[in-house]
Design an enzyme around this catalytic site. Structure first.
Site, PDB file in Angstrom:
ATOM      1  N   GLU A 186      35.463  12.463 -14.745  1.00  0.00           N
ATOM      2  CA  GLU A 186      35.341  12.002 -13.356  1.00  0.00           C
ATOM      3  C   GLU A 186      35.058  13.185 -12.419  1.00  0.00           C
ATOM      4  OE1 GLU A 186      37.730   7.830 -13.042  1.00  0.00           O
ATOM      5  OE2 GLU A 186      38.921   9.629 -12.641  1.00  0.00           O
ATOM      6  N   GLU A 211      36.367   3.547 -18.871  1.00  0.00           N
ATOM      7  CA  GLU A 211      37.768   3.379 -18.472  1.00  0.00           C
ATOM      8  C   GLU A 211      37.886   2.052 -17.740  1.00  0.00           C
ATOM      9  OE1 GLU A 211      39.882   6.407 -16.373  1.00  0.00           O
ATOM     10  OE2 GLU A 211      39.027   8.053 -17.557  1.00  0.00           O
TER      11      GLU A 211
END
Length: 584
Positions: free
Chosen positions: A158, A234
């Site tokens: 991320e 995710e």
């Protein structure tokens, strides 16, 4: 050997379209004797892949050390995945977030304040290159092209939420390929245009992280990854908890509907989490977006498998959804029977301040050091100096990270908490021995405060003058303190910390237990030398999970370090988890 690739529209396994149905399972959050069980339950839910982060700081707590034994045996974990006929995705970071202490980055990395964090900075990159060489040296032989289970490796984590340093990402790719990784490389970012652009890199396959509105999120991802398969790497099917807040759950029906929508759209998915496990020891992370919020010990995450590895309603709902699209093998696991319930008194209190030398050796520092300036960096430290003033006064710290309990001549004066922005405390007098018990409650794992130092930041002052001449005693709480000889003696009454207590209990055979801490204040627990983690009456978590492999048939030992007040000094084991309760 098999071949795995990214095609124009799909993942390709030996040239044929392949959908990844993955579940996150962090080996470092699960007792290694339970790995095979959790992997098998993923397979029986219909998953074909296991995904794991790698926590750099768990493997390398100090420079020059790299532990691949026991619960950190990544090689064994990957072999168990292969033995189950499943595939693997490895996400080595170096930053992982994961609600894990410091986002997985080692504390020692930032003892030099000039070291950069998650950017193209030579000292940081030198350490990262060495780390990736070590961990990917384990992963490389397990790639699918060599007959192993690993089909994807992720670069960073991320990154678009943190920075946009393309040279940094390119360096990570270079180190990864140099270590022998040949499988496709991916990135993951939250599906906003800004984050996907900042966190992506040409040649790497972009994936998304989200927990709702799947079709909208996939459309955004497709705009930034116009070719190849769509993947939510995710899918947040639950959430984590902070001390003092509520226990998070997500509706089963909605989570199942979102999973169904993704599979109907042809996307691949990684469930975050399939099984969350536990932040054993002192490994929990924290968030700080203006208010410091340390995470609880349980990483149950409201996942399909609960903290103890038992199937939940979400497990069965997800299994049914997956069965609409793919064959699901075997039968679902049966529900777990209740855990044994028993109660034993805590005994033999030993007060920390009565003889602190039992816990370590005093060091002298003229100026007040941070925890990071001590080597190795402790999680708990005693600070002591002599006051020679007159009358009352106000003790002022620059900043408390994260808890400071203040004593004057051994008597408690007050507690300062970072989450309350406390930094000053009134003293009834300013002469005598000042002692401060300082605790790191978990390092921030997300955002710009990653890598920040812990302890007392800045100086401590009284009447506007900095206090100097400090004796410092680092306390090693990674292992159970050896404070007693002989068998436990008299039961304890209600006690005020900081104090250690012990007891023993007997089992017919090892089995999972749940330790109810509802009558305790705040502290940590060891069972047979295994550090279960922290407890705190603030909740929401009330029970600590005790995995069966740390127990034995016959006698077992329990040690408690209570830092506040314990009104009910008994160890009470109950039949199941209490993760959303704060009162007895």
């Amino acid at each position: 050997m098999p071949e795995f690739a990214i095609g124009e529209h799909d993942f390709l396994l030996d040239g044929r379209p392949f959908r990844i149905l993955s579940g996150a399972l962090h080996y470092f959050r699960v007792h290694p004797d339970h790995w095979a069980d959790r992997i098998d339950k993923a397979r029986r839910m219909g998953l074909n892949t296991i995904e794991t982060y790698v926590a750099w700081n768990a493997h390398a707590p100090e420079p020059g050390k790299f532990d691949l034994t026991g619960g950190l045996d990544l090689d064994r974990f990957l072999r168990l995945i292969a033995d189950a006929g499943m595939y693997a995705i490895v996400r080595p970071g170096p930053y992982i977030c994961a609600e894990w202490d410091n986002g997985g980055l080692p504390v020692w990395l930032f003892r030099d304040p000039e070291v950069g964090v998650r950017r193209y900075e030579p000292r940081y990159l030198a350490a990262v290159r060495e780390y990736l060489g070590r961990v990917l040296g384990v992963v490389t032989p397990h790639q699918i092209s060599r007959g192993g289970p690993v089909i994807l490796v992720q670069i960073e984590n991320e990154y678009g939420a943190f920075g946009d340093d393309k040279r940094y990402l390119e360096a990570l790719v270079e180190y990864t390929r140099a270590a022998g990784i040949t499988v496709p490389l991916t990135t993951v970012d939250q599906p906003t245009g800004e984050m996907l652009t900042a966190g992506g890199l040409a040649g790497l396959h972009k994936t998304g992280s989200f927990g709702s509105r799947p079709l909208e999120r996939l459309a955004t991802l497709r705009a930034h990854q116009p070719t190849g398969p769509l993947m939510c790497s995710e899918f947040w099917n639950g959430w984590f908890d902070h001390w003092g807040a509520h226990h998070h759950t997500t509706p089963v029906d909605q989570a199942a509907a979102d999973l169904d929508a993704m599979l109907a759209a042809g996307a691949s998915v990684n469930l975050y989490m399939f099984h969350g496990g536990t932040n054993f020891g002192l490994t929990n992370g924290a968030n700080d977006k203006g208010v410091y919020q340390p995470l609880v010990t349980s990483y149950d995450y409201d996942a399909p498998l609960d903290e103890a590895g038992n199937p939940t309603a979400k497990y069965h709902a997800f299994r049914e959804v997956i069965s609409r699209y793919h064959e699901v093998p075997g039968t679902p696991p049966p529900p777990a029977p209740p855990a044994p319930a028993l109660t034993v008194p805590l005994r033999d209190p030993v007060r920390l301040l009565d003889a602190p030398e039992r816990w370590g050796t005093w060091q002298h520092h003229e100026e007040l050091p941070t925890l990071d300036e001590l080597d190795p960096s402790p999680r708990v430290v005693l600070l002591r100096t002599r006051l020679r003033g007159t009358g009352p006064g106000v003790l002022i710290f620059g900043e408390v990270r994260d808890r400071a309990a203040v004593f004057l001549d051994g008597e408690p004066v007050g507690v300062l908490l970072r989450q309350h922005h406390d930094r000053a405390l009134g003293l009834p007098r300013t002469d005598g021995e000042l002692t401060v018990l300082v605790e790191d409650q978990g390092r921030v794992n997300y955002g710009p405060r990653i890598g920040e130092p812990k302890g007392i930041i800045g100086d401590a002052s009284l009447h506007g003058t900095a206090l100097t001449g400090w004796d410092v005693l680092p306390i090693d709480l990674e292992t159970v303190p050896q404070l007693w000889t002989g068998e436990p003696a008299d039961p304890a009454e209600a006690v005020a910390g900081p104090v250690f207590l012990r007891t023993g209990f007997t089992l017919d055979e090892p089995t999972d237990l749940y330790l109810d801490t509802g009558d305790w204040g705040r502290g940590m627990v060891w069972v047979n030398g295994f550090h279960l983690g922290r407890y705190w009456r603030h909740g929401p978590q009330r029970t600590l999970y005790v995995p069966s492999p740390v127990l034995r048939a016959g006698g077992n030992d329990l040690v408690v370090f209570e830092t506040e007040v314990m009104t009910g000094p008994v160890a009470r084991f109950v039949e199941g988890p209490l993760l959303g309760h704060t009162e007895p």
